[in-house]
Design an enzyme around this catalytic site. Structure first.
Site, PDB file in Angstrom:
ATOM      1  N   LYS A 204       0.836  -1.211   0.000  1.00  0.00           N
ATOM      2  CA  LYS A 204       0.000   0.000   0.000  1.00  0.00           C
ATOM      3  C   LYS A 204       0.869   1.258   0.000  1.00  0.00           C
ATOM      4  O   LYS A 204       0.648   2.206  -0.769  1.00  0.00           O
ATOM      5  CB  LYS A 204      -0.912  -0.006   1.223  1.00  0.00           C
ATOM      6  N   CYS A 258      -2.585  10.974   2.207  1.00  0.00           N
ATOM      7  CA  CYS A 258      -2.032   9.713   1.694  1.00  0.00           C
ATOM      8  C   CYS A 258      -0.714   9.956   0.987  1.00  0.00           C
ATOM      9  O   CYS A 258       0.349   9.639   1.489  1.00  0.00           O
ATOM     10  CB  CYS A 258      -3.009   9.079   0.721  1.00  0.00           C
TER      11      CYS A 258
END
Ligand code: SAJ
Length: 423
Positions: A204, A258
């Site tokens: 991720k 993010c």
């Protein structure tokens, strides 16, 4: 097999995920420390903007399959989707993950499954969650199953992507991964790829780091193009016709919780090794200052004294209401340091977060010498420049290449686009 699911963290990921499970027949208890958000949710009101969330929330509550509270309760499955931000020194702040994990321990029973959805540094499951989970007295891997399954959704398309995206399922043990995959089969139509938890954590972070590095490449090209007599947007478009080239887009910086955050997890993990990752972060974090300098230089070159700039766009990217880590705030700070007067306007941000923010485009433009576009909201693309009457000068600086140059020039504007020294 319908389950009871406790979702800890009702933010941009937790709430849509909770609602999605409820809409697929599971009984879902949402948990959040923010009592105001909990009360709003139970009243079927939203504290965040996401396409399709309102009707899905109402459906889940009306079916008696979703309710929110500030405390966890017994359930078959516990999903943790709390923030995993970085501190000012760029080190990971995993306190929310640790606290959320600790909060469910008293309710854990044999056979339960705990899934971490938050994006975290590799080894967070191992080193942060497990020490808390073992306090349940349950044997991890046989009595208690633990996994990490990060989301990959894009704000604004969360519900489509929750279904269509492939998912990485990282089990602390293979059985944990298997149970997690079975659960997500409730709505995931994408492929689900099983691996171990640490690999899933790294995958991720890799995905977002890949994007950050490529954006830094685009930003470096944009700066390089400023002296070449080239429009970098045209050059990128042409380069991307190559079947294996995908140069990203330049901009005024990289925002969000993010892309602007996750690469720092790898820098912290291996500061001597993660050189390129670190440099990309510094390149992207330099863009707000570069944007402010570009704005000041344009105004200086025109001899405009004591200018006011109308900053258009506070959200960290187009067509959403999220300001987290928004580069716009850094651009504004850099403009303030240059003592440039400014107003700030964003049609998606309904509450004023800074003194200079106004809720009307006209008020923002009052006596402004320039419009500085920082996010590519559709609403900005749809502006008819001929209607903008109350400006002192007609300059527009477009850092997202999102307006039509010819239309604005025809309306008497001087148009500047980041990375375009050809026009
Ligand atoms: N940006 C650029 N140039 C680009 C693309 C983006 O300057 O070419 C900027 C945007 O303006 C924004 C920031 O980067 O300020 C982040 O934009 P984003 O489109 O990456 O938005 P996020 O952070 O919402 O989504 C990313 C996605 N990750 C990848 O595309 C690899 C999404 O799939 C993830 O789920 C999400 O991060 C996340 O939550 O991890």
């Amino acid at each position: 097999m319908k389950k009871s699911i406790c979702v800890v963290g009702l933010g941009y990921i937790g709430l849509p995920t909770a609602v999605m499970f409820a809409n697929h027949g599971h009984t879902v208890y949402g948990v959040d420390v923010n009592e105001k958000a909990v009360n709003m949710i139970n009243e079927k009101q939203l504290h965040i903007e996401e396409n399709g969330l309102q009707e899905r929330l109402e459906k889940a509550i009306d079916a008696g399959l979703f309710s929110a509270s500030t405390k966890p309760q017994k359930a078959d499955v516990f999903i943790i989707a709390v923030p995993s931000p970085i501190m000012p020194d760029k080190t990971a702040n995993l306190e929310y993950v640790r606290q959320a994990t600790a909060s469910v321990v008293p309710y854990l029973e044999k056979g339960n499954l705990v899934i971490l959805e938050s994006t975290v540094p590799p080894r967070t499951v191992q080193d942060i969650m497990l020490p808390e989970l073992v306090k349940s007295g349950l044997e991890i891997g046989t009595e208690l199953f633990v996994s990490h399954s990060p989301e990959r959704v894009i704000p604004g398309r969360v519900f489509e992507e929750l279904v269509s995206n492939d998912r990485i399922i990282g089990g602390y043990t293979p059985e944990s991964a298997h149970q997690t995959k079975e659960l997500y089969k409730s709505f995931v139509k994408g492929q689900m790829h099983e691996t171990d938890a640490t690999t899933a954590e790294l995958v991720k972070v890799m995905e977002n780091t890949y994007r950050d590095i490529n954006i830094a490449f685009a930003n470096e090209l944009a700066k390089l193009a400023e002296t070449l007599g080239v429009n970098i947007w045209e050059a990128i478009k042409l380069a991307n016709y190559h079947p294996r080239v995908n140069v990203h887009e330049p901009g005024p910086g990289v925002g969000g919780h993010c892309i602007a955050v996750d690469p720092w997890f790898l820098v912290e993990l291996a500061p001597e090794t993660a050189q390129m990752i670190h440099l990309a972060r510094k390149t992207n974090d330099g863009m707000p200052g570069y944007t402010a300098q570009m704005t000041a230089s344009i105004l200086d070159a025109k001899g405009i004294k004591d200018p006011k700039v109308a900053v258009f766009g506070l959200a960290f990217k187009g067509n959403i209401d999220d300001m987290r880590e928004s580069p716009s705030m850094d651009v504004i700070e850099a403009l303030r340091e240059r003592e440039i007067h400014l107003s700030a306007y964003d049609p998606h941000i309904k509450e004023n977060n800074i003194d200079e923010q106004v809720q009307s485009q006209e008020e923002a433009l009052e006596d402004a010498s320039a419009i500085l576009i920082l996010t590519n909201h559709n609403k900005f693309k749809e502006i008819y420049p001929t209607t903008l009457k109350n400006m002192k000068n007609k300059i527009v600086i477009d850092t997202k290449n999102c307006i039509d140059r010819a239309t604005w020039e025809a309306a008497g504007f001087d148009v500047y686009v980041l990375g375009d020294s050809k026009n």
